[in-house]
Design a protein around this motif. Structure first.
Motif, PDB file in Angstrom:
ATOM      1  N   TYR A 197       0.734  -1.169  -0.193  1.00 54.66           N
ATOM      2  CA  TYR A 197      -0.097  -0.104   0.058  1.00 54.66           C
ATOM      3  C   TYR A 197       0.806   1.221   0.018  1.00 54.66           C
ATOM      4  O   TYR A 197       1.965   1.318   0.505  1.00 54.66           O
ATOM      5  CB  TYR A 197      -0.810   0.083   1.187  1.00 54.66           C
ATOM      6  N   TYR A 226      -2.142  -2.247  -5.680  1.00 52.60           N
ATOM      7  CA  TYR A 226      -1.798  -1.702  -4.130  1.00 52.60           C
ATOM      8  C   TYR A 226      -3.115  -1.003  -3.567  1.00 52.60           C
ATOM      9  O   TYR A 226      -4.233  -0.717  -4.492  1.00 52.60           O
ATOM     10  CB  TYR A 226      -0.782  -0.367  -4.365  1.00 52.60           C
ATOM     11  N   HIS A 227      -3.003  -0.962  -2.476  1.00 58.41           N
ATOM     12  CA  HIS A 227      -4.165  -0.144  -1.667  1.00 58.41           C
ATOM     13  C   HIS A 227      -3.535   1.232  -1.541  1.00 58.41           C
ATOM     14  O   HIS A 227      -2.354   1.471  -1.735  1.00 58.41           O
ATOM     15  CB  HIS A 227      -4.371  -0.697  -0.224  1.00 58.41           C
TER      16      HIS A 227
END
Length: 372
Positions: A197, A226-227
């Motif tokens: 992330y 990704y976050h």
């Protein structure tokens, strides 16, 4: 000295009674260093003194003073002057605003006057109240501190005061502590269900540019791998962010996580577990989060505007926060290449921004009065 005994310094610590914020970090870092000086007595004042004791501990030159009122007007108009008089205080240190009744030497730290430089980012009533109270406080204070050369120039310009002293923030030692990255990543995944992330730590205001980062995250389809994690409480609403977020597909929204009120330990965990840290703010009086993330060995890209322009060691990891393309390019670059000079930057920050330097500057200003 100002009296025949130890110099007595009163510190308004009411910010420790509310949500976590930058001024709390500032007071905590500065006074954990200053209270090592046994030639001075320190009076730390807050509503929740139990919380203060957990942070600052117990020692002979440290006194805790309880506030009985949470209302800021009662505190400034009546309660603090009474406490200053009762304890025969020599210096009283405040953030931004001081009591109108002056019974000792006043120290004020004005971190910035961004509401004057970027009025479009602040509600009109907030700007009006801040200007009047900040200017009055600076005018009657004996020592005016700020945290960057940028803020010094703007404070002297807008508030019409002279001799503002720059005392830069320090980065707390905890950010430089070694940790097991793999274990941290697993801990974050176990607690929050996320790994891989991008992180942005900042309270929510339009100038903080959350929407610019969200645009980059969406337009470049970074959400596929990704976050995007935001940490920070609300101050002023960012309508551009809300409009963009509400237009997204549900599968993208699920990759965006917002933590509002976060305990310090949880923030450290999330910082250490991140892949990349981004700081796209358009305007800051200092801008401490990107320094903290580099200290924690997280590859970081940072805005190059206002006070953050002093962080020239970011070099190729700087970007213009008004230029979407520049952010897009730098974000892709740091994701793909990390930062081979991260440890070198970390050492520069450790040497340049620490509370020992701040304490030395603080004491040098106090001594101008105590030596006379």
């Amino acid at each position: 000295m100002l009296n025949n005994t130890k110099t007595k310094i009163f510190v308004d610590c009411h910010v420790f009674d509310g949500n976590f914020q930058g001024t709390r970090t500032y007071i905590q870092g500065l006074y954990l260093e200053l209270i090592k000086d046994s030639t001075k007595d320190f009076y730390l004042a807050a509503y929740d003194i139990k919380n203060l004791k957990q942070i600052f501990g117990e020692q002979d030159n440290l006194k805790y003073v309880k506030y009985y009122f949470k209302n800021p007007f009662i505190r400034l108009l009546f309660e603090i002057p009474r406490l200053i008089f009762k304890n025969k205080i020599d210096f009283a240190h405040f953030q931004y605003r001081v009591p109108p009744l002056k019974l000792c030497k006043y120290i004020v730290t004005t971190h910035d006057v961004l509401f004057e430089d970027f009025p479009e980012d602040f509600p009109r009533l907030n700007r009006f109240q801040s200007f009047l109270t900040y200017k009055f406080s600076a005018k009657i204070s004996d020592i005016i501190f700020t945290v960057s050369e940028y803020s010094k120039i703007q404070i002297e310009k807008h508030l019409k005061v002279k001799n503002v002293v720059v005392m830069p923030n320090g980065i707390d030692d905890i950010f430089f502590e070694e940790y097991d990255k793999e274990k941290t990543v697993l801990d974050v995944k176990k607690e929050h269900g996320i790994s891989n992330y991008i992180l942005y730590v900042s309270r929510w205001e339009p100038r903080k540019n959350h929407h610019l980062l969200l645009k980059s995250f969406v337009n470049q389809k970074i959400y596929e791998n990704y976050h995007l994690v935001f940490i920070g409480d609300n101050t002023f609403k960012n309508k551009d962010f809300d409009t963009l977020f509400n237009s997204l597909e549900e599968k993208i929204k699920q990759k965006i996580i917002c933590f509002k009120r976060v305990e310090f330990e949880k923030m450290i965990l999330l910082l250490r577990g991140s892949n990349v840290s981004v700081y796209p703010s358009r305007a800051e009086g200092f801008g401490i989060p990107p320094l903290e993330s580099v200290a924690a060995k997280i590859p970081t890209i940072c805005s190059n505007q206002t006070a953050m322009g002093d962080f020239d060691f970011f070099d190729n990891y700087f970007f213009n926060p008004t230029n979407q393309k520049d952010l897009d390019e730098k974000l892709n670059y740091v994701i793909e290449n990390k930062d081979e000079n991260l440890l070198q930057k970390r050492e520069i920050i450790k040497q340049k921004y620490n509370w020992k330097i701040a304490a030395k500057i603080f004491n040098s200003q106090i001594e101008k009065f105590t030596d006379s």
